[in-house]
Write an enzyme that holds these catalytic residues in place. Structure first.
Site, mmCIF file in Angstrom:
data_model
loop_
_atom_site.group_PDB
_atom_site.id
_atom_site.type_symbol
_atom_site.label_atom_id
_atom_site.label_comp_id
_atom_site.label_asym_id
_atom_site.label_seq_id
_atom_site.Cartn_x
_atom_site.Cartn_y
_atom_site.Cartn_z
ATOM 1 N N GLU A 108 0.832 -1.204 0.000
ATOM 2 C CA GLU A 108 0.000 0.000 0.000
ATOM 3 C C GLU A 108 0.866 1.253 0.000
ATOM 4 O OE1 GLU A 108 -3.374 -1.969 2.968
ATOM 5 O OE2 GLU A 108 -2.292 -0.191 3.579
ATOM 6 N N CYS A 121 2.712 8.325 2.152
ATOM 7 C CA CYS A 121 3.108 7.322 3.140
ATOM 8 C C CYS A 121 3.602 6.100 2.365
ATOM 9 C CB CYS A 121 1.894 6.984 4.001
ATOM 10 S SG CYS A 121 2.241 5.795 5.286
ATOM 11 N N CYS A 128 5.286 -7.355 7.523
ATOM 12 C CA CYS A 128 6.178 -6.843 8.566
ATOM 13 C C CYS A 128 6.429 -7.958 9.565
ATOM 14 C CB CYS A 128 5.526 -5.644 9.266
ATOM 15 S SG CYS A 128 6.628 -4.767 10.391
ATOM 16 N N CYS A 132 3.476 -5.852 16.005
ATOM 17 C CA CYS A 132 2.915 -4.929 16.991
ATOM 18 C C CYS A 132 1.431 -5.272 17.117
ATOM 19 C CB CYS A 132 3.093 -3.479 16.538
ATOM 20 S SG CYS A 132 4.828 -3.021 16.378
ATOM 21 N N CYS A 135 -1.341 -3.322 15.240
ATOM 22 C CA CYS A 135 -1.092 -3.021 13.817
ATOM 23 C C CYS A 135 -1.584 -4.155 12.936
ATOM 24 C CB CYS A 135 0.391 -2.780 13.575
ATOM 25 S SG CYS A 135 0.752 -2.449 11.831
ATOM 26 N N CYS A 357 -3.173 0.671 8.536
ATOM 27 C CA CYS A 357 -2.078 0.148 7.741
ATOM 28 C C CYS A 357 -2.303 -1.331 7.428
ATOM 29 C CB CYS A 357 -0.810 0.333 8.564
ATOM 30 S SG CYS A 357 0.643 -0.311 7.811
HETATM 31 N N1 SAH Z 1 7.528 -0.008 11.353
HETATM 32 C C1 SAH Z 1 7.550 1.437 11.446
HETATM 33 C C2 SAH Z 1 6.743 2.156 10.393
HETATM 34 C C3 SAH Z 1 5.373 1.635 10.018
HETATM 35 S S1 SAH Z 1 4.015 1.906 11.090
HETATM 36 C C4 SAH Z 1 7.136 1.870 12.829
HETATM 37 O O1 SAH Z 1 6.736 1.017 13.620
HETATM 38 O O2 SAH Z 1 7.239 3.043 13.138
HETATM 39 C C5 SAH Z 1 3.677 3.629 11.098
HETATM 40 C C6 SAH Z 1 2.988 4.098 12.380
HETATM 41 O O3 SAH Z 1 1.605 3.686 12.413
HETATM 42 C C7 SAH Z 1 3.616 3.528 13.626
HETATM 43 O O4 SAH Z 1 3.710 4.510 14.625
HETATM 44 C C8 SAH Z 1 2.623 2.457 14.015
HETATM 45 O O5 SAH Z 1 2.783 2.097 15.349
HETATM 46 C C9 SAH Z 1 1.318 3.138 13.687
HETATM 47 N N2 SAH Z 1 0.151 2.241 13.572
HETATM 48 C C10 SAH Z 1 0.109 0.984 13.082
HETATM 49 N N3 SAH Z 1 -1.148 0.478 13.136
HETATM 50 C C11 SAH Z 1 -1.923 1.451 13.674
HETATM 51 C C12 SAH Z 1 -3.316 1.530 13.988
HETATM 52 N N4 SAH Z 1 -4.147 0.518 13.745
HETATM 53 N N5 SAH Z 1 -3.766 2.697 14.522
HETATM 54 C C13 SAH Z 1 -2.932 3.743 14.743
HETATM 55 N N6 SAH Z 1 -1.616 3.709 14.479
HETATM 56 C C14 SAH Z 1 -1.110 2.581 13.953
#
Ligand code: SAH
Length: 397
Positions: A108, A121, A128, A132, A135, A357
């Site tokens: 994406e 973005c 990944c 997390c 995520c 994401c």
């Molecule tokens: N791996 C990197 C970049 C990708 S995620 C990182 O972790 O920073 C980009 C941002 O979106 C990160 O801060 C991540 O924690 C956040 N993010 C991911 N899923 C999310 C969600 N469902 N709601 C809000 N923020 C989210």
């Protein structure tokens, strides 16, 4: 929300094309590639200009090159772009593109327009490995690094779609880049670095390091290199103020705990008050959003030039969390603000186009699973599957 195009979903990729893709090569690699055809060194600059300033998609259009040279180039090389699989437009102007790579993998990229600028973005990996817990991308199985060509290709595609070749010096629709798409950019550092060097080159795409932000979950050993070699802005996905909780939310914390992460932030090259580190903090109801959390956050960040982005959680089906109440977000933000940190609350964008994401990619995977189960399914029923996936992922009213 509108689905603008599904047509390209069935377009074959350029897999199997023996010609070499020029996109993603560094200037010196491009020079070597052209030299291998017997072309003079000054051609490198010309071709670079066509690829990255004019956005040429074929050698035929490179009119400053003699016709036989263009023909020679076309025989040996391609100008590879990802294929557009799905194009979603949000009522708020956000565009989400699902792009297909030559091997069929999909990623994406999202364009988020603002009044006088716009950010893209960009993804760094297919899927990944970080898992997390909040995520959605972490729930996807397949992971591989993106090549420099595939990272640069997202920007080329955005400029194509936005009609921004050559880009104006001011008021660009694509003025900023955030490495905040799918994947962990510091786990694919070499390819990300090569791609960003291309993006920052003043004779091409020309987006300066001040307008590029790389977001990491905290790959401590690579952070310093990123700052000294690329000099881009850093964003750190903090999300919790104790190791106990951060171990759960961002499992990478078990490897690089908060204290080490913050030390790496303190020594990030070029960090000072005019160039702060952004700390991202996803607001999860009753998990990390109390005033005690805010107080601890302020204590932890003492001495680090920082701003804090409060991100209301973007829900997805089956997610084990809920978004914090607006009042909780407000008091958290007020506290952090009163302590002297800018703490903008990120307005959720693209809520109607699977903003979280990785959500669009998952919807596409479900759609292809339906297609596999019923090979006679038509594109129309595929659209239905995507629409069903959307209904399923619609945020609570
Ligand atoms: N791996 C990197 C970049 C990708 S995620 C990182 O972790 O920073 C980009 C941002 O979106 C990160 O801060 C991540 O924690 C956040 N993010 C991911 N899923 C999310 C969600 N469902 N709601 C809000 N923020 C989210």
């Amino acid at each position: 929300m509108s689905v603008l195009s599904h047509a390209a979903m069935f377009a074959p990729g350029p897999a199997g094309d023996p010609r070499r893709n020029l996109v993603g090569l560094s200037r010196s690699q491009l020079g070597e590639a052209l030299a291998s055809l017997g072309l003079e060194p000054f051609r490198t600059r010309q071709v670079w200009h066509w690829l990255y300033h004019r956005g040429a998609t074929s050698f035929e259009t490179m009119t400053t090159l003699a016709k036989p040279v263009r023909a020679k180039l076309a025989e040996a090389f391609t100008i590879g772009r990802p294929t557009l699989a799905t194009d979603l437009a949000s009522a708020d102007g956000t565009r989400k593109w699902l792009l297909r790579m030559a091997d069929g993998q999909e990623i994406e990229s999202v364009h988020i327009p603002e009044e006088d600028r716009g950010a893209l973005c960009v993804s760094s990996q297919v899927g990944c490995t970080l898992t997390c817990r909040f995520c959605h991308t972490g729930t996807q199985r397949l992971v591989r690094n993106l090549e420099p060509a595939e990272i640069v290709g997202q920007i080329l595609h955005a400029r194509d779609a936005l009609g921004e070749w050559p880009a104006p010096p001011d008021g660009r629709l694509l003025s900023n880049i955030v490495m905040m798409g799918m994947g962990e950019p510091l786990y694919n550092y070499d390819n990300v670095a090569q791609a960003l060097q291309i993006v920052m080159d003043g004779e091409g795409i020309a987006i300066s390091k001040r307008r590029i932000t790389l977001s990491t979950a905290g790959v401590v050993p690579v952070m310093h290199r990123c700052g000294s070699e690329l000099g881009v802005n850093l964003a750190v996905s903090l999300h919790a103020v104790t190791n106990d909780l951060r171990d759960q939310l961002v499992p990478l914390n078990r490897k690089y705990p908060i204290a080490e992460l913050l030390d790496a932030c303190r020594s990030y090259p070029g960090v000072h008050n005019a160039r702060r580190i952004t700390f991202e903090y996803v607001m999860l109801r009753d998990v990390n959003d109390s005033l005690a959390d805010a107080r601890e956050l302020v204590r932890l960040l003492r001495g680090i030039p920082a701003k804090i982005n409060l991100i209301p959680f973007n829900p997805w089906p089956g997610a084990p969390f809920e978004r914090s109440n607006p009042a909780a977000i407000q008091s958290f933000g007020d506290f952090v603000n009163a302590a002297g940190y800018a703490s903008p609350v990120r307005t959720p964008r693209g809520q109607d186009i699977m903003a979280a994401c990785g959500q669009l990619k998952s919807a596409s995977l479900r759609a292809s699973a339906i297609l596999r189960a019923a090979p006679s399914a038509t594109p129309a029923s595929l659209n239905g599957a995507a629409a069903a996936a959307e209904r399923e992922t619609a945020p609570p009213a």
